[in-house]
Design a protein around this motif. Structure first.
Motif, short mmCIF file in Angstrom:
data_model
loop_
_atom_site.label_atom_id
_atom_site.label_comp_id
_atom_site.label_asym_id
_atom_site.label_seq_id
_atom_site.Cartn_x
_atom_site.Cartn_y
_atom_site.Cartn_z
N GLU A 56 6.51 -13.79 16.15
CA GLU A 56 5.73 -14.10 14.95
C GLU A 56 4.91 -12.90 14.51
O GLU A 56 4.80 -12.61 13.31
N GLU A 57 4.33 -12.17 15.48
CA GLU A 57 3.56 -10.97 15.13
C GLU A 57 4.46 -9.92 14.50
O GLU A 57 4.07 -9.26 13.53
N ASN A 65 6.35 -19.22 25.03
CA ASN A 65 5.28 -19.17 24.03
C ASN A 65 4.90 -17.73 23.70
O ASN A 65 4.65 -17.37 22.54
N ASP A 66 4.85 -16.88 24.76
CA ASP A 66 4.52 -15.48 24.53
C ASP A 66 5.60 -14.79 23.70
O ASP A 66 5.30 -13.97 22.82
N ARG A 67 6.85 -15.14 23.96
CA ARG A 67 7.95 -14.56 23.20
C ARG A 67 7.88 -15.00 21.74
O ARG A 67 8.09 -14.17 20.82
N ARG A 68 7.56 -16.25 21.52
CA ARG A 68 7.43 -16.74 20.15
C ARG A 68 6.27 -16.05 19.44
O ARG A 68 6.36 -15.70 18.26
N ARG A 69 5.15 -15.84 20.18
CA ARG A 69 3.98 -15.18 19.59
C ARG A 69 4.32 -13.76 19.16
O ARG A 69 3.99 -13.32 18.06
N ARG A 70 5.03 -13.04 20.05
CA ARG A 70 5.39 -11.66 19.71
C ARG A 70 6.37 -11.61 18.55
O ARG A 70 6.30 -10.73 17.69
N HIS A 125 5.13 -10.96 10.98
CA HIS A 125 3.98 -10.70 10.11
C HIS A 125 3.85 -9.21 9.80
O HIS A 125 3.51 -8.83 8.68
#
Length: 285
Positions: free
Chosen positions: A65-66, A58-63, A69
């Motif tokens: 995505e950031e 999840n953290d990898r996906r969040r980074r 963006h």
């Protein structure tokens, strides 16, 4: 096969099974622990490994995505910058003013653009500009006088935005340079602003150059300049070399209200009667 062996999911599953088997077997060595309790505890331990993998994923996906963006924001900012630059050449004065405000907004939201936007606004002020307030051989009729006045208002907007983009005096952070050499200025006020290197050689000022409460942390070069209006230095702080060689100011200047890290150079400079001059290096005019 190699891709499978490098898969984090595969190694997570293998680790989870290994922990399940290992914890369960270890607990079964204790006769006081039932098989059900040992299996349940082993499952919890193995599940914890899977849960950690889920958190990492999840953290990898969040980074990711950031990062996506941020790339999108950079692309939009670049497009906005390019479009604003294009609009600065528009014939309509209101469009040029709008482009300048767009650039200033970009400088406020994207700090990495601040120096670039300042350079663009300074470059606009270096464009050829004729106005009745400046000496010229132009025969000013009603039409070209009105056109010159509209352009004057556009240039005033650029001068105001330069001041707004600059950081306040006494603050910390990056400093920004202003290159206004060969520019024609109307009302440039850097009141209470912090400026790095300032160069305005051979420029001409119609109304005023106001440095009230300004902090000039870099070299200040104002050579071969004509200021038809006021040159205001009230509580200005010059922290590096100051050169006003061959500068002509048509109204009295009070240098005593400013602070200089070293005596300014006034070689060949001319100031009218009533001016209060500091100690200088070179000849004063």
């Amino acid at each position: 096969m190699r891709r499978l062996l490098r898969s984090p999911l595969l190694w997570t599953l293998l680790s989870s099974v290994a922990v399940l088997v290992g914890v369960t077997a270890w607990l079964l060595t204790d006769r006081a622990t039932s098989r059900g309790d040992a299996l349940k505890t082993g499952a919890l331990a193995g599940g914890a490994i899977a849960a950690l993998y889920g958190l990492w994923l999840n953290d990898r996906r969040r980074r990711t995505e950031e990062d996506r963006h941020e790339i999108e924001r950079s692309r939009i900012s670049d497009e906005r910058f390019a479009k604003s630059i294009e609009l600065l050449g528009n014939d309509a004065d209101q469009v040029r003013v709008g482009a300048m405000h767009s650039l200033a907004g970009l400088a406020r939201t994207r700090p990495e653009y601040r120096q670039t936007v300042l350079d663009v606004l300074c470059a606009y002020l270096r464009r050829p500009f004729a106005h009745p307030n400046f000496p010229s051989d132009i025969d000013w009729d009603t039409e070209n006088r009105a056109e010159a006045e509209r352009e004057r208002l556009v240039r005033r907007a650029a001068e105001r935005l330069i001041r707004d983009i600059l950081p306040h005096a006494g603050t910390t952070g990056p400093t920004f340079s202003l290159n206004l050499s060969d520019a024609r200025l109307d009302k440039l006020g850097l009141l209470g602003r912090r400026v790095g290197w300032f160069g305005a050689d051979r420029c001409e000022v119609s109304s005023y150059l106001d440095l009230t409460d300004a902090q000039l942390s870099g070299k200040f070069l104002l050579e071969d300049v004509t200021i038809h209006g006021e040159f205001v230095l009230t509580r200005a702080r010059f922290e590096r070399k100051v050169s006003l060689d061959h500068t002509v100011v048509e109204t009295a200047v009070d240098f005593s209200t400013a602070t200089f890290a070293e005596p300014p150079s006034l070689s060949g400079a001319k100031f009218p009667p009533g001016s209060a001059l500091p100690l200088v290096s070179g000849k004063d005019g």
